[in-house]
Scaffold this motif. Structure first.
Motif, PDB file in Angstrom:
ATOM      1  N   ILE A  73      19.132   0.847   0.885  1.00  0.00           N
ATOM      2  CA  ILE A  73      19.390   0.000  -0.268  1.00  0.00           C
ATOM      3  C   ILE A  73      18.792  -1.392  -0.089  1.00  0.00           C
ATOM      4  CG2 ILE A  73      21.232  -1.178  -1.545  1.00  0.00           C
ATOM      5  CD1 ILE A  73      22.895   1.300  -1.322  1.00  0.00           C
ATOM      6  N   LEU A  74      18.850  -1.934   1.137  1.00  0.00           N
ATOM      7  CA  LEU A  74      18.379  -3.293   1.381  1.00  0.00           C
ATOM      8  C   LEU A  74      16.864  -3.385   1.563  1.00  0.00           C
ATOM      9  CD1 LEU A  74      21.094  -4.794   3.723  1.00  0.00           C
ATOM     10  CD2 LEU A  74      20.736  -5.200   1.307  1.00  0.00           C
ATOM     11  N   GLY A  75      16.169  -2.266   1.486  1.00  0.00           N
ATOM     12  CA  GLY A  75      14.722  -2.309   1.590  1.00  0.00           C
ATOM     13  C   GLY A  75      14.182  -2.258   3.001  1.00  0.00           C
ATOM     14  N   THR A  76      15.065  -2.150   4.006  1.00  0.00           N
ATOM     15  CA  THR A  76      14.588  -2.088   5.387  1.00  0.00           C
ATOM     16  C   THR A  76      13.787  -0.818   5.628  1.00  0.00           C
ATOM     17  OG1 THR A  76      16.638  -3.212   5.994  1.00  0.00           O
ATOM     18  CG2 THR A  76      15.281  -2.386   7.785  1.00  0.00           C
ATOM     19  N   SER A  77      14.327   0.307   5.181  1.00  0.00           N
ATOM     20  CA  SER A  77      13.588   1.572   5.319  1.00  0.00           C
ATOM     21  C   SER A  77      12.310   1.547   4.489  1.00  0.00           C
ATOM     22  CB  SER A  77      14.470   2.745   4.879  1.00  0.00           C
ATOM     23  OG  SER A  77      15.570   2.901   5.745  1.00  0.00           O
ATOM     24  N   GLY A  78      12.367   0.911   3.306  1.00  0.00           N
ATOM     25  CA  GLY A  78      11.174   0.803   2.476  1.00  0.00           C
ATOM     26  C   GLY A  78      10.088  -0.026   3.136  1.00  0.00           C
ATOM     27  N   GLY A  79      10.475  -1.141   3.765  1.00  0.00           N
ATOM     28  CA  GLY A  79       9.488  -1.946   4.486  1.00  0.00           C
ATOM     29  C   GLY A  79       8.873  -1.190   5.648  1.00  0.00           C
ATOM     30  N   ALA A  80       9.712  -0.432   6.356  1.00  0.00           N
ATOM     31  CA  ALA A  80       9.189   0.372   7.463  1.00  0.00           C
ATOM     32  C   ALA A  80       8.239   1.451   6.959  1.00  0.00           C
ATOM     33  CB  ALA A  80      10.348   1.004   8.235  1.00  0.00           C
ATOM     34  N   SER A  81       8.562   2.062   5.827  1.00  0.00           N
ATOM     35  CA  SER A  81       7.699   3.114   5.290  1.00  0.00           C
ATOM     36  C   SER A  81       6.359   2.549   4.825  1.00  0.00           C
ATOM     37  CB  SER A  81       8.398   3.841   4.141  1.00  0.00           C
ATOM     38  OG  SER A  81       8.507   2.998   3.006  1.00  0.00           O
ATOM     39  N   VAL A  82       6.355   1.355   4.228  1.00  0.00           N
ATOM     40  CA  VAL A  82       5.097   0.728   3.806  1.00  0.00           C
ATOM     41  C   VAL A  82       4.216   0.472   5.026  1.00  0.00           C
ATOM     42  CG1 VAL A  82       4.075  -1.354   2.832  1.00  0.00           C
ATOM     43  CG2 VAL A  82       6.009  -0.267   1.692  1.00  0.00           C
ATOM     44  N   GLY A  83       4.810  -0.088   6.086  1.00  0.00           N
ATOM     45  CA  GLY A  83       4.040  -0.325   7.304  1.00  0.00           C
ATOM     46  C   GLY A  83       3.496   0.954   7.907  1.00  0.00           C
ATOM     47  N   LEU A  86       0.664   2.450   5.668  1.00  0.00           N
ATOM     48  CA  LEU A  86      -0.559   1.670   5.814  1.00  0.00           C
ATOM     49  C   LEU A  86      -1.249   2.006   7.137  1.00  0.00           C
ATOM     50  CD1 LEU A  86      -2.387  -0.541   4.671  1.00  0.00           C
ATOM     51  CD2 LEU A  86      -0.921  -2.231   5.793  1.00  0.00           C
ATOM     52  N   ALA A  87      -0.459   2.147   8.208  1.00  0.00           N
ATOM     53  CA  ALA A  87      -1.039   2.496   9.500  1.00  0.00           C
ATOM     54  C   ALA A  87      -1.650   3.896   9.468  1.00  0.00           C
ATOM     55  CB  ALA A  87       0.029   2.402  10.585  1.00  0.00           C
ATOM     56  N   LEU A  88      -0.988   4.827   8.779  1.00  0.00           N
ATOM     57  CA  LEU A  88      -1.530   6.189   8.672  1.00  0.00           C
ATOM     58  C   LEU A  88      -2.853   6.194   7.912  1.00  0.00           C
ATOM     59  CD1 LEU A  88       1.726   8.233   7.871  1.00  0.00           C
ATOM     60  CD2 LEU A  88       0.347   8.361   9.956  1.00  0.00           C
ATOM     61  N   LEU A  89      -2.938   5.390   6.853  1.00  0.00           N
ATOM     62  CA  LEU A  89      -4.189   5.308   6.097  1.00  0.00           C
ATOM     63  C   LEU A  89      -5.320   4.728   6.942  1.00  0.00           C
ATOM     64  CD1 LEU A  89      -3.186   4.152   2.497  1.00  0.00           C
ATOM     65  CD2 LEU A  89      -4.156   6.347   3.195  1.00  0.00           C
ATOM     66  N   LEU A  90      -4.977   3.789   7.812  1.00  0.00           N
ATOM     67  CA  LEU A  90      -5.988   3.171   8.661  1.00  0.00           C
ATOM     68  C   LEU A  90      -6.359   4.046   9.850  1.00  0.00           C
ATOM     69  CD1 LEU A  90      -4.686  -0.526   8.674  1.00  0.00           C
ATOM     70  CD2 LEU A  90      -6.563   0.457   7.321  1.00  0.00           C
ATOM     71  N   GLY A  91      -5.618   5.131  10.047  1.00  0.00           N
ATOM     72  CA  GLY A  91      -5.954   6.076  11.100  1.00  0.00           C
ATOM     73  C   GLY A  91      -5.596   5.628  12.506  1.00  0.00           C
ATOM     74  N   GLY A  96       0.595   2.607  17.069  1.00  0.00           N
ATOM     75  CA  GLY A  96       0.306   1.687  15.975  1.00  0.00           C
ATOM     76  C   GLY A  96       1.190   1.929  14.762  1.00  0.00           C
ATOM     77  N   VAL A  97       1.485   3.200  14.461  1.00  0.00           N
ATOM     78  CA  VAL A  97       2.372   3.523  13.346  1.00  0.00           C
ATOM     79  C   VAL A  97       3.775   2.980  13.608  1.00  0.00           C
ATOM     80  CG1 VAL A  97       3.478   5.412  12.080  1.00  0.00           C
ATOM     81  CG2 VAL A  97       1.051   5.553  12.653  1.00  0.00           C
ATOM     82  N   ASN A  98       4.264   3.160  14.840  1.00  0.00           N
ATOM     83  CA  ASN A  98       5.593   2.648  15.186  1.00  0.00           C
ATOM     84  C   ASN A  98       5.632   1.121  15.101  1.00  0.00           C
ATOM     85  OD1 ASN A  98       6.501   5.238  15.670  1.00  0.00           O
ATOM     86  ND2 ASN A  98       6.101   5.152  17.859  1.00  0.00           N
ATOM     87  N   ALA A  99       4.575   0.468  15.599  1.00  0.00           N
ATOM     88  CA  ALA A  99       4.533  -0.992  15.554  1.00  0.00           C
ATOM     89  C   ALA A  99       4.476  -1.490  14.113  1.00  0.00           C
ATOM     90  CB  ALA A  99       3.334  -1.506  16.345  1.00  0.00           C
ATOM     91  N   ALA A 100       3.687  -0.826  13.276  1.00  0.00           N
ATOM     92  CA  ALA A 100       3.590  -1.237  11.874  1.00  0.00           C
ATOM     93  C   ALA A 100       4.909  -1.026  11.149  1.00  0.00           C
ATOM     94  CB  ALA A 100       2.474  -0.442  11.182  1.00  0.00           C
ATOM     95  N   GLY A 139       8.954   0.502  -2.771  1.00  0.00           N
ATOM     96  CA  GLY A 139       8.666   1.805  -3.364  1.00  0.00           C
ATOM     97  C   GLY A 139       7.373   1.791  -4.163  1.00  0.00           C
ATOM     98  N   ALA A 140       7.139   0.691  -4.882  1.00  0.00           N
ATOM     99  CA  ALA A 140       5.888   0.577  -5.640  1.00  0.00           C
ATOM    100  C   ALA A 140       4.687   0.480  -4.709  1.00  0.00           C
ATOM    101  CB  ALA A 140       5.956  -0.656  -6.544  1.00  0.00           C
ATOM    102  N   LEU A 141       4.814  -0.278  -3.614  1.00  0.00           N
ATOM    103  CA  LEU A 141       3.722  -0.359  -2.635  1.00  0.00           C
ATOM    104  C   LEU A 141       3.442   0.995  -2.001  1.00  0.00           C
ATOM    105  CD1 LEU A 141       4.321  -3.726  -0.727  1.00  0.00           C
ATOM    106  CD2 LEU A 141       2.526  -3.186  -2.385  1.00  0.00           C
ATOM    107  N   SER A 142       4.509   1.753  -1.703  1.00  0.00           N
ATOM    108  CA  SER A 142       4.318   3.090  -1.132  1.00  0.00           C
ATOM    109  C   SER A 142       3.572   3.990  -2.110  1.00  0.00           C
ATOM    110  CB  SER A 142       5.673   3.707  -0.769  1.00  0.00           C
ATOM    111  OG  SER A 142       6.332   2.959   0.235  1.00  0.00           O
ATOM    112  N   SER A 143       3.912   3.912  -3.388  1.00  0.00           N
ATOM    113  CA  SER A 143       3.207   4.705  -4.402  1.00  0.00           C
ATOM    114  C   SER A 143       1.741   4.301  -4.483  1.00  0.00           C
ATOM    115  CB  SER A 143       3.879   4.535  -5.763  1.00  0.00           C
ATOM    116  OG  SER A 143       5.218   4.969  -5.725  1.00  0.00           O
ATOM    117  N   LEU A 144       1.467   3.004  -4.374  1.00  0.00           N
ATOM    118  CA  LEU A 144       0.088   2.532  -4.388  1.00  0.00           C
ATOM    119  C   LEU A 144      -0.696   3.074  -3.200  1.00  0.00           C
ATOM    120  CD1 LEU A 144      -2.127   0.695  -5.573  1.00  0.00           C
ATOM    121  CD2 LEU A 144      -1.177  -1.173  -4.181  1.00  0.00           C
TER     122      LEU A 144
END
Length: 307
Positions: A73-83, A86-91, A96-100, A139-144
């Motif tokens: 609810i507080l967006g902590t999981s959402g922030g972690a998912s965005v990071g 993004l790391a997965l897209l960068l390969g 690196g995924v854990n750090a992001a 959530g919007a950033l994740s969709s993007l």
């Protein structure tokens, strides 16, 4: 916990059971592949991730003095998912995924408290609403990020966002859960005082600022590792501490270890259902957890209102 672990090892999308490990050579080999190579790691991952989410939810509820706070609810999981996305897209690699993901979770917590930290009301409503807005933004950033993903990554990323324990690495999640419990549990008395009010904390000589920073990092680390291990799974950090408070009270000396154990049990039950409801197909465990969590949470709210 032992009963749910036994059920998890016995039930799944196939009919192999643990006692078949001592059967004939061919049967034992197949049972070993299913029970020890697939079900056991998934079971341990569910226990660790559920414990991390429940622990993070408990800590955030102490920070906000609000039983409705949790990483989802507080967006902590959402922030972690965005990071992580993004790391997965960068390969980048797993590290690196854990750090992001950790960076995204910590930034989301900091943004919430920087934007709404001046609200000193008893319910901390402004903090909660800011977190909800940030969760929607993440959530919007994740969709993007999903819209920019190549087809080869897209299906796996979507399934991961819905919560998936298949192939999850339980070792790091379990180790971090145990370390966090060992570090935070000795602070339970101070956290009990902190949960009362800021005035009580200052009057009793509690180093309020340092303790809040410890909780920021601990909640961010727990949320980030849960997200990178199993994807987005909601309601564990919300309903488990909330239900336990109705049963065992507010004392964090009991609540912290109880939340870690109960969170693992709840997520493991959801995972068993995800594997068996429409077997041999498997449902995303995050979807099952949401379907279970919403009615349970509404029931808990009604019980709290009656009290």
């Amino acid at each position: 916990m032992l009963l749910t672990v036994a059920a998890s090892l016995c039930f799944g999308s196939t009919t192999y059971r643990p006692w078949q490990l001592w059967g004939g050579a061919d049967e034992a080999a197949l049972a070993r592949d299913v029970v020890l190579e697939l079900r056991l790691p998934r079971t341990l991952a569910a226990l660790a991730v559920g414990g991390l989410l429940a622990l993070a939810g408990t800590l955030q509820q102490v920070l906000l003095r609000n039983p409705l706070a949790d990483p989802y609810i507080l967006g902590t999981s959402g922030g972690a998912s965005v990071g992580a996305l993004l790391a997965l897209l960068l390969g980048v690699g797993t590290l690196g995924v854990n750090a992001a993901a950790g960076t995204g979770a910590l930034l989301s917590i900091l943004i919430v408290f920087l934007l709404a930290g001046r609200d000193h009301s008893a319910t901390q409503t402004r903090l909660l609403l800011t977190g909800v807005a940030l969760a929607a933004f993440c959530g919007a950033l994740s969709s993007l990020l999903l819209s920019m993903a190549p087809d080869g990554l897209l299906r796996g990323m979507i399934f991961w966002l819905m919560g998936d324990l298949a192939g999850a690495h339980w070792q790091s999640a379990t180790a971090v859960l145990l370390v966090l419990l060992l570090l935070i549990w000795p602070l339970a008395r101070e956290l009990n005082i902190m949960g009362m009010s800021s005035e009580a904390s200052f009057s009793l000589g509690l180093n309020h600022i340092h303790l809040r920073w410890i909780l920021y990092f601990a909640a961010a680390l727990a949320s980030a590792l849960a997200v990178t291990t199993a994807g987005m799974i909601g309601f564990v950090g919300l309903i488990v501490p909330h239900a336990l408070r109705l049963v065992i009270g507010q004392d964090l000396r009991l609540l912290l270890p109880a939340a870690a154990i109960a969170g693992g049990i709840v997520l493991l039950i959801a995972d068993i259902l995800a594997r068996t409801l429409i077997a041999p197909q498997q449902l995303p465990v995050g979807v099952v957890m949401a379907l279970l969590g919403v009615p349970v949470f509404l029931f808990l709210l009604s019980k709290r209102a009656q009290r």
